[in-house]
Design an enzyme around this catalytic site. Structure first.
Site, PDB file in Angstrom:
ATOM      1  CG  ASP A 174      -0.315  -0.250   2.512  1.00 45.49           C
ATOM      2  OD1 ASP A 174       0.903  -0.331   2.493  1.00 45.49           O
ATOM      3  OD2 ASP A 174      -1.087   0.212   3.525  1.00 45.49           O
ATOM      4  CD  GLU A 196       8.770  -0.354  11.408  1.00 47.51           C
ATOM      5  OE1 GLU A 196       7.599   0.216  10.408  1.00 47.51           O
ATOM      6  OE2 GLU A 196       8.479  -0.615  12.581  1.00 47.51           O
TER       7      GLU A 196
END
Length: 311
Positions: free
Chosen positions: A167, A250
């Site tokens: 996306d 992350e």
């Protein structure tokens, strides 16, 4: 006089015939010359082409890129895979690892990937059940990305890996920049949190911190679209993986790449002064309602209906 006239006529006829033969001979010689010259030019061009082949074969091949894209079933899935796929189609020497959070493969996903034509591997990596049951934020995409890391450890020897969500929006120049990194590289990502951008802070050419709308005690407060890792560097760290901890995926992955000094992090996108990736989000759509197959029998809607994703 008659005899002389005849002799003169005969002589003239012979002379004319001789001139005709001479003209025909010149024409044949001219065409033969043109043919020989054309053949020589063609052979010279062919030899030049052949002589260039060894140089072409010896040209340095660009390091491969491994694009890991987690995906899951939703109405926007095919649209977003299509958009990302046609972006990646402009990038050479790339393998697209499309990994779905599902227990069985989806023929519609395979069909879409085949139609786009980017080299790909389509795999499954369902989220563990214990995380599906929680009422808190779910660690989406973690099992997918870890499956991609597992694939690279088994099949890749060199190149660069990048987590590209389906996306997001990407300027293709970032793919060429990341291709040559030796360890880890970072760059800004637009449209992230209230700050509008998530980025390393660079001062006098050095990484001195991070700018993000949510720091959250993270050592590496960066967006998933804002870093890439060299495959050899990854394989030297066999325990590196992404944690099932929402908001810290992350940071947890980058921490698992230790030892990693900030001085070793390469800065792309004009020393982090440019934005080449954006954390765009598609508007959520409700699942399509069931088609009235009695009313629309034998129409094109029966074909279109097969392309719509439902729960």
């Amino acid at each position: 006089m008659k005899g002389n006239y005849t002799s003169l006529g005969t002589y003239s006829g012979i002379n004319a015939g001789g001139n005709g033969k001479m003209s025909l001979g010149k024409s044949i010689k001219m065409y033969l010359t043109i043919f020989i010259l054309t053949t020589c030019i063609y052979m010279a061009l062919y030899q030049y082409h052949i002589s260039r082949e060894p140089f072409a074969a010896s040209e340095v091949v660009k390091p491969p890129l491994y694009i890991i894209t987690p995906t899951y079933r939703r109405p926007e899935q095919m649209a977003e895979l299509t958009r990302l796929g046609y972006t990646l189609k402009h990038v050479v020497n790339l393998l697209w690892l499309v990994i779905e959070d599902a227990n069985i493969t989806n023929p519609l996903v395979s069909h879409t990937l085949d139609r786009i034509g980017v080299p790909y591997e389509y795999m499954l990596a369902p989220m563990p059940e214990k995380y599906k049951q929680t009422k808190k934020a779910k660690p989406r995409g973690v099992s997918n990305r870890n499956r991609g890391l597992e694939y690279l450890r088994q099949h890749a020897t060199e190149g660069v890996l990048y987590f590209a969500d389906d996306d997001n929006t990407y300027d293709i120049s970032i793919f060429e920049q990341m291709r040559y990194i030796t360890k880890v590289a970072m760059w800004p990502v637009g449209l992230v949190t209230k700050t509008g951008v998530s980025s390393p802070i660079i001062q006098e050419g050095k990484l001195v911190g991070f700018y993000d709308g949510w720091i959250g005690g993270r050592k590496y407060p960066v967006d998933m679209a804002g870093f890439a890792v060299n495959v050899k560097f990854l394989k030297e760290r066999p325990n590196a993986q992404m944690p099932f901890k929402p908001g810290y995926e992350e940071d947890g992955f980058l921490r698992s790449l230790a030892p990693l000094d900030n001085k070793e992090i390469e800065l792309l996108a004009d020393d982090c002064r440019d934005v080449l990736t954006w954390h765009t989000q598609t508007k959520k759509n409700a699942p399509a309602q069931e088609l009235n197959r009695t009313r629309y029998k034998n129409t094109n809607l029966e074909y279109i209906d097969k392309l719509l994703v439902r729960p």
